[in-house]
Design a protein around this motif. Structure first.
Motif, mmCIF file in Angstrom:
data_model
loop_
_atom_site.group_PDB
_atom_site.id
_atom_site.type_symbol
_atom_site.label_atom_id
_atom_site.label_comp_id
_atom_site.label_asym_id
_atom_site.label_seq_id
_atom_site.Cartn_x
_atom_site.Cartn_y
_atom_site.Cartn_z
ATOM 1 N N THR A 114 9.235 2.497 -22.666
ATOM 2 C CA THR A 114 8.261 2.957 -21.680
ATOM 3 C C THR A 114 8.902 2.786 -20.311
ATOM 4 O OG1 THR A 114 6.435 2.248 -23.089
ATOM 5 C CG2 THR A 114 5.958 2.550 -20.743
ATOM 6 N N PHE A 115 8.906 3.828 -19.516
ATOM 7 C CA PHE A 115 9.470 3.786 -18.167
ATOM 8 C C PHE A 115 8.356 3.970 -17.139
ATOM 9 C CE2 PHE A 115 13.339 4.503 -20.407
ATOM 10 C CZ PHE A 115 14.403 4.228 -19.562
ATOM 11 N N TRP A 116 8.368 3.131 -16.115
ATOM 12 C CA TRP A 116 7.478 3.287 -14.964
ATOM 13 C C TRP A 116 8.349 3.372 -13.722
ATOM 14 C CZ3 TRP A 116 2.108 3.444 -14.236
ATOM 15 C CH2 TRP A 116 1.362 3.465 -15.418
ATOM 16 N N VAL A 117 7.937 4.216 -12.789
ATOM 17 C CA VAL A 117 8.686 4.375 -11.548
ATOM 18 C C VAL A 117 7.853 3.910 -10.358
ATOM 19 C CG1 VAL A 117 10.133 6.256 -12.405
ATOM 20 C CG2 VAL A 117 7.978 6.807 -11.286
ATOM 21 N N ALA A 118 8.563 3.402 -9.354
ATOM 22 C CA ALA A 118 7.957 3.044 -8.070
ATOM 23 C C ALA A 118 8.236 4.200 -7.126
ATOM 24 C CB ALA A 118 8.554 1.752 -7.535
ATOM 25 N N ILE A 119 7.193 4.610 -6.415
ATOM 26 C CA ILE A 119 7.274 5.769 -5.532
ATOM 27 C C ILE A 119 6.903 5.351 -4.108
ATOM 28 C CG2 ILE A 119 6.290 8.062 -5.109
ATOM 29 C CD1 ILE A 119 7.278 8.221 -7.796
ATOM 30 N N GLU A 120 7.665 5.841 -3.156
ATOM 31 C CA GLU A 120 7.273 5.740 -1.755
ATOM 32 C C GLU A 120 7.243 7.165 -1.224
ATOM 33 O OE1 GLU A 120 8.398 3.099 2.049
ATOM 34 O OE2 GLU A 120 9.984 4.429 1.352
ATOM 35 N N GLY A 121 6.086 7.616 -0.777
ATOM 36 C CA GLY A 121 5.938 9.019 -0.392
ATOM 37 C C GLY A 121 6.162 9.873 -1.629
ATOM 38 N N ASP A 122 7.165 10.732 -1.580
ATOM 39 C CA ASP A 122 7.513 11.558 -2.745
ATOM 40 C C ASP A 122 8.769 11.061 -3.453
ATOM 41 O OD1 ASP A 122 5.398 13.260 -2.267
ATOM 42 O OD2 ASP A 122 6.577 14.632 -1.023
ATOM 43 N N ALA A 123 9.354 9.980 -2.945
ATOM 44 C CA ALA A 123 10.646 9.520 -3.469
ATOM 45 C C ALA A 123 10.491 8.422 -4.516
ATOM 46 C CB ALA A 123 11.511 9.001 -2.318
ATOM 47 N N VAL A 124 11.209 8.603 -5.627
ATOM 48 C CA VAL A 124 11.310 7.547 -6.633
ATOM 49 C C VAL A 124 12.346 6.562 -6.105
ATOM 50 C CG1 VAL A 124 11.966 6.995 -9.005
ATOM 51 C CG2 VAL A 124 10.710 9.108 -8.533
ATOM 52 N N ILE A 125 11.945 5.283 -5.978
ATOM 53 C CA ILE A 125 12.834 4.297 -5.359
ATOM 54 C C ILE A 125 13.213 3.148 -6.288
ATOM 55 C CG2 ILE A 125 12.108 4.851 -3.013
ATOM 56 C CD1 ILE A 125 10.232 2.429 -3.119
ATOM 57 N N GLY A 126 12.598 3.114 -7.465
ATOM 58 C CA GLY A 126 12.923 2.069 -8.428
ATOM 59 C C GLY A 126 12.241 2.347 -9.749
ATOM 60 N N PHE A 127 12.643 1.610 -10.781
ATOM 61 C CA PHE A 127 12.016 1.798 -12.089
ATOM 62 C C PHE A 127 12.165 0.566 -12.962
ATOM 63 C CE2 PHE A 127 16.368 3.132 -12.897
ATOM 64 C CZ PHE A 127 16.641 2.728 -14.201
ATOM 65 N N ALA A 128 11.281 0.488 -13.935
ATOM 66 C CA ALA A 128 11.345 -0.545 -14.965
ATOM 67 C C ALA A 128 11.183 0.155 -16.302
ATOM 68 C CB ALA A 128 10.231 -1.570 -14.777
ATOM 69 N N SER A 129 11.867 -0.382 -17.315
ATOM 70 C CA SER A 129 11.682 0.125 -18.674
ATOM 71 C C SER A 129 11.431 -1.065 -19.585
ATOM 72 C CB SER A 129 12.893 0.926 -19.141
ATOM 73 O OG SER A 129 14.013 0.091 -19.311
ATOM 74 N N PHE A 130 10.561 -0.837 -20.569
ATOM 75 C CA PHE A 130 10.216 -1.941 -21.461
ATOM 76 C C PHE A 130 9.763 -1.417 -22.815
ATOM 77 C CE2 PHE A 130 6.689 -1.043 -18.580
ATOM 78 C CZ PHE A 130 5.595 -0.876 -19.421
ATOM 79 N N ASN A 190 0.813 -1.214 0.000
ATOM 80 C CA ASN A 190 0.000 0.000 0.000
ATOM 81 C C ASN A 190 0.849 1.267 0.000
ATOM 82 O OD1 ASN A 190 -2.107 -1.766 0.172
ATOM 83 N ND2 ASN A 190 -2.503 -1.429 2.340
ATOM 84 N N GLU A 191 2.070 1.161 0.493
ATOM 85 C CA GLU A 191 2.925 2.346 0.585
ATOM 86 C C GLU A 191 3.609 2.668 -0.739
ATOM 87 O OE1 GLU A 191 5.687 1.686 3.741
ATOM 88 O OE2 GLU A 191 4.120 1.113 5.140
ATOM 89 N N ILE A 192 3.561 1.731 -1.689
ATOM 90 C CA ILE A 192 4.240 1.904 -2.969
ATOM 91 C C ILE A 192 3.207 2.211 -4.034
ATOM 92 C CG2 ILE A 192 5.660 0.772 -4.732
ATOM 93 C CD1 ILE A 192 7.065 1.243 -2.024
ATOM 94 N N SER A 193 3.488 3.218 -4.827
ATOM 95 C CA SER A 193 2.622 3.487 -5.979
ATOM 96 C C SER A 193 3.494 3.523 -7.222
ATOM 97 C CB SER A 193 1.860 4.799 -5.789
ATOM 98 O OG SER A 193 2.754 5.887 -5.675
ATOM 99 N N LEU A 194 2.870 3.308 -8.358
ATOM 100 C CA LEU A 194 3.562 3.354 -9.641
ATOM 101 C C LEU A 194 2.975 4.467 -10.479
ATOM 102 C CD1 LEU A 194 3.628 -0.434 -10.662
ATOM 103 C CD2 LEU A 194 5.327 0.834 -9.354
ATOM 104 N N ARG A 195 3.827 5.051 -11.302
ATOM 105 C CA ARG A 195 3.366 6.047 -12.270
ATOM 106 C C ARG A 195 4.320 6.037 -13.444
ATOM 107 N NH1 ARG A 195 6.954 10.080 -12.362
ATOM 108 N NH2 ARG A 195 7.808 10.973 -10.472
#
Length: 167
Positions: free
Chosen positions: A63-79, A4-9
């Protein structure tokens, strides 16, 4: 950490330098077990500091998607369509399911497009991770870094459950 603490955009161009920093930090944290220090240095484009220019170039095709916790980008995937090109999680956040969430998102995106099989070239470090996620090893293959150095990777695939077509 709960899911729940992680969101993607979708990644934005303004994320490029943070993504570069994550890429560098993740590679710096790897031991010289499967690749030499020289190969690891080439893998991070001989950089110790973030430089988003290569990420910005990649954003034109991938295409890049990032994982966010709070306001911080903490990881990413590209495909690109059915191929996972890159997956990086900052070392501080590794082992908490973030890579799994990003890979699942990639697979979900592919399924939505009617794709029934995805591929990736896994570093030798990540091979076990992908096996746990249902990928199958196909074969060892050469991977050409931007510097021209060639490192071995494992070509892997995963068969997806195809979503029924909506009428």
């Amino acid at each position: 950490m709960s899911y729940n603490e992680i969101s993607l955009r979708p990644a934005q161009e303004t994320d490029a330098w943070v993504l570069s920093a994550i890429h560098i930090a993740a590679i710096k944290a790897l031991p010289a077990t499967f690749y030499t220090q020289k190969e690891l240095l080439a893998w991070r484009n001989y950089r110790n500091k973030a430089d988003g220019s290569n990420i910005l170039k990649s954003m034109k095709a991938e295409t890049f998607w990032v994982a966010i916790e709070g306001d911080a980008v903490i990881g990413f995937a590209s495909f690109i369509i059915d191929e996972l090109i890159g997956l990086y999680v900052h070392p501080k956040y590794q082992g908490k399911g973030i890579g799994r969430i990003l890979v699942q998102h990639f697979c979900d995106e592919a399924t939505e497009q009617g794709i029934d099989k995805v591929i990736t070239n896994a570093s030798l470090y990540a091979e076990g991770f992908y096996l746990q996620l249902g990928f199958t090893a196909i074969q060892r293959a050469p991977h050409y870094l931007r510097s021209g150095i060639v490192v071995p990777v494992t070509k892997m695939s995963k068969t997806l459950a195809t979503a029924p077509k909506s009428i």
